[in-house]
Every structure is written in structure tokens, then in C-alpha cells.
Design a protein around this motif. Structure first.
Motif, PDB file in Angstrom:
ATOM      1  N   UNK A  55       0.822  -1.213   0.000  1.00  0.00           N
ATOM      2  CA  UNK A  55       0.000   0.000   0.000  1.00  0.00           C
ATOM      3  C   UNK A  55       0.854   1.260   0.000  1.00  0.00           C
ATOM      4  N   UNK A  56       1.958   1.224   0.742  1.00  0.00           N
ATOM      5  CA  UNK A  56       2.835   2.403   0.773  1.00  0.00           C
ATOM      6  C   UNK A  56       3.490   2.615  -0.587  1.00  0.00           C
ATOM      7  N   UNK A  57       3.792   1.533  -1.289  1.00  0.00           N
ATOM      8  CA  UNK A  57       4.364   1.648  -2.633  1.00  0.00           C
ATOM      9  C   UNK A  57       3.349   2.293  -3.575  1.00  0.00           C
ATOM     10  N   UNK A  58       2.107   1.839  -3.510  1.00  0.00           N
ATOM     11  CA  UNK A  58       1.058   2.429  -4.351  1.00  0.00           C
ATOM     12  C   UNK A  58       0.899   3.918  -4.058  1.00  0.00           C
ATOM     13  N   UNK A  59       0.924   4.277  -2.785  1.00  0.00           N
ATOM     14  CA  UNK A  59       0.786   5.688  -2.410  1.00  0.00           C
ATOM     15  C   UNK A  59       1.969   6.503  -2.915  1.00  0.00           C
ATOM     16  N   UNK A  60       3.174   5.952  -2.780  1.00  0.00           N
ATOM     17  CA  UNK A  60       4.376   6.662  -3.239  1.00  0.00           C
ATOM     18  C   UNK A  60       4.326   6.891  -4.742  1.00  0.00           C
ATOM     19  N   UNK A  61       3.905   5.866  -5.482  1.00  0.00           N
ATOM     20  CA  UNK A  61       3.840   6.013  -6.938  1.00  0.00           C
ATOM     21  C   UNK A  61       2.690   6.901  -7.372  1.00  0.00           C
ATOM     22  N   UNK A  62       1.661   7.019  -6.557  1.00  0.00           N
ATOM     23  CA  UNK A  62       0.591   7.976  -6.858  1.00  0.00           C
ATOM     24  C   UNK A  62       1.097   9.402  -6.669  1.00  0.00           C
ATOM     25  N   UNK A  63       1.963   9.588  -5.667  1.00  0.00           N
ATOM     26  CA  UNK A  63       2.531  10.916  -5.420  1.00  0.00           C
ATOM     27  C   UNK A  63       3.582  11.275  -6.468  1.00  0.00           C
ATOM     28  N   UNK A  64       4.351  10.261  -6.910  1.00  0.00           N
ATOM     29  CA  UNK A  64       5.432  10.459  -7.872  1.00  0.00           C
ATOM     30  C   UNK A  64       5.288   9.443  -9.002  1.00  0.00           C
ATOM     31  N   UNK A  65       4.381   9.699  -9.944  1.00  0.00           N
ATOM     32  CA  UNK A  65       4.164   8.744 -11.043  1.00  0.00           C
ATOM     33  C   UNK A  65       5.443   8.543 -11.863  1.00  0.00           C
ATOM     34  N   UNK A 122       8.098   6.845 -11.054  1.00  0.00           N
ATOM     35  CA  UNK A 122       9.330   6.778 -10.270  1.00  0.00           C
ATOM     36  C   UNK A 122       9.515   5.403  -9.621  1.00  0.00           C
ATOM     37  N   UNK A 123       9.115   4.344 -10.335  1.00  0.00           N
ATOM     38  CA  UNK A 123       9.248   2.999  -9.798  1.00  0.00           C
ATOM     39  C   UNK A 123      10.705   2.655  -9.489  1.00  0.00           C
ATOM     40  N   UNK A 124      11.610   3.047 -10.385  1.00  0.00           N
ATOM     41  CA  UNK A 124      13.022   2.748 -10.181  1.00  0.00           C
ATOM     42  C   UNK A 124      13.551   3.414  -8.918  1.00  0.00           C
ATOM     43  N   UNK A 125      13.179   4.655  -8.701  1.00  0.00           N
ATOM     44  CA  UNK A 125      13.621   5.360  -7.492  1.00  0.00           C
ATOM     45  C   UNK A 125      13.097   4.651  -6.244  1.00  0.00           C
ATOM     46  N   UNK A 126      11.837   4.223  -6.278  1.00  0.00           N
ATOM     47  CA  UNK A 126      11.278   3.487  -5.139  1.00  0.00           C
ATOM     48  C   UNK A 126      12.066   2.194  -4.917  1.00  0.00           C
ATOM     49  N   UNK A 127      12.316   1.472  -6.009  1.00  0.00           N
ATOM     50  CA  UNK A 127      13.016   0.194  -5.899  1.00  0.00           C
ATOM     51  C   UNK A 127      14.452   0.357  -5.396  1.00  0.00           C
ATOM     52  N   UNK A 128      15.074   1.459  -5.696  1.00  0.00           N
ATOM     53  CA  UNK A 128      16.447   1.695  -5.245  1.00  0.00           C
ATOM     54  C   UNK A 128      16.527   2.230  -3.822  1.00  0.00           C
TER      55      UNK A 128
END
Length: 92
Positions: free
Chosen positions: A57-67, A69-75
Motif C-alpha cells: 500500500x505504501x508503494x502504491x501511495x508513493x507512486x501515486x505521489x510520484x508517477x 518513479x518505480x526505479x527510485x522506489x526500488x532503489x
């Protein structure tokens, strides 16, 4: 010439406003992620499935805030959550 200077000044102002908004979103994201990590680390009644769902859920929220930016989240965030899950639930 004055028109260009005014236009440039407006662009700088918009850019500064956008930068301030992005910094606000970054602080909000950091606070949210830190809260999720604290709950996972400290709530003794939390199951592995519940913790995994919170992370998803936190990943979904982060990507909603920063569309996009999956790579940044993963790193940045994924290794932190993986380490926390290993420490908290003794997952190999």
C-alpha cells in the motif's frame, strides 16, 4: 526586452513554486514511509501478511505521489523494507 524579462521572472517563480511543492511531497513521503517502518518494527501483533500489505500500500501511495518513479522506489525504499522484514520476521 522587458516582456522577456517579465516572462523569465514568471518562469523562475513557477519553477520555485514547483520545487517547493515537490519538496513538500518528498517530506510527506518520507514521513509516511517512516511511519510504516515504525509500525512494522514495533507492533508485535502484526503478521507477515499484514506487514507485506502495508508495504504494498505504501508503494502504491508513493507512486501515486510520484508517477513513473518505480526505479527510485526500488532503489531507495525496497531495500529498507526488505531489511526490516528480515530483521522483524527472521525472513531469509
Amino acid at each position: 526586452m522587458e516582456l522577456n524579462e517579465e516572462t523569465n521572472a514568471e518562469v523562475v517563480t513557477i519553477s520555485a513554486e514547483e520545487r517547493a511543492e515537490e519538496q513538500k511531497l518528498i517530506r510527506r513521503l518520507q514521513m509516511m514511509m517512516n511511519m510504516v517502518m515504525q509500525v512494522i518494527a514495533q507492533d508485535g501483533s502484526l503478521t507477515v501478511d499484514d506487514a507485506s500489505q502495508m508495504i504494498a500500500d505504501s508503494r502504491k501511495a508513493a507512486l501515486a505521489m510520484f508517477p513513473g518513479k518505480e526505479l527510485a522506489y526500488d532503489l531507495i525504499w525496497r531495500p529498507r523494507f526488505q531489511r526490516l522484514m528480515r530483521e522483524r520476521f527472521r525472513i531469509m
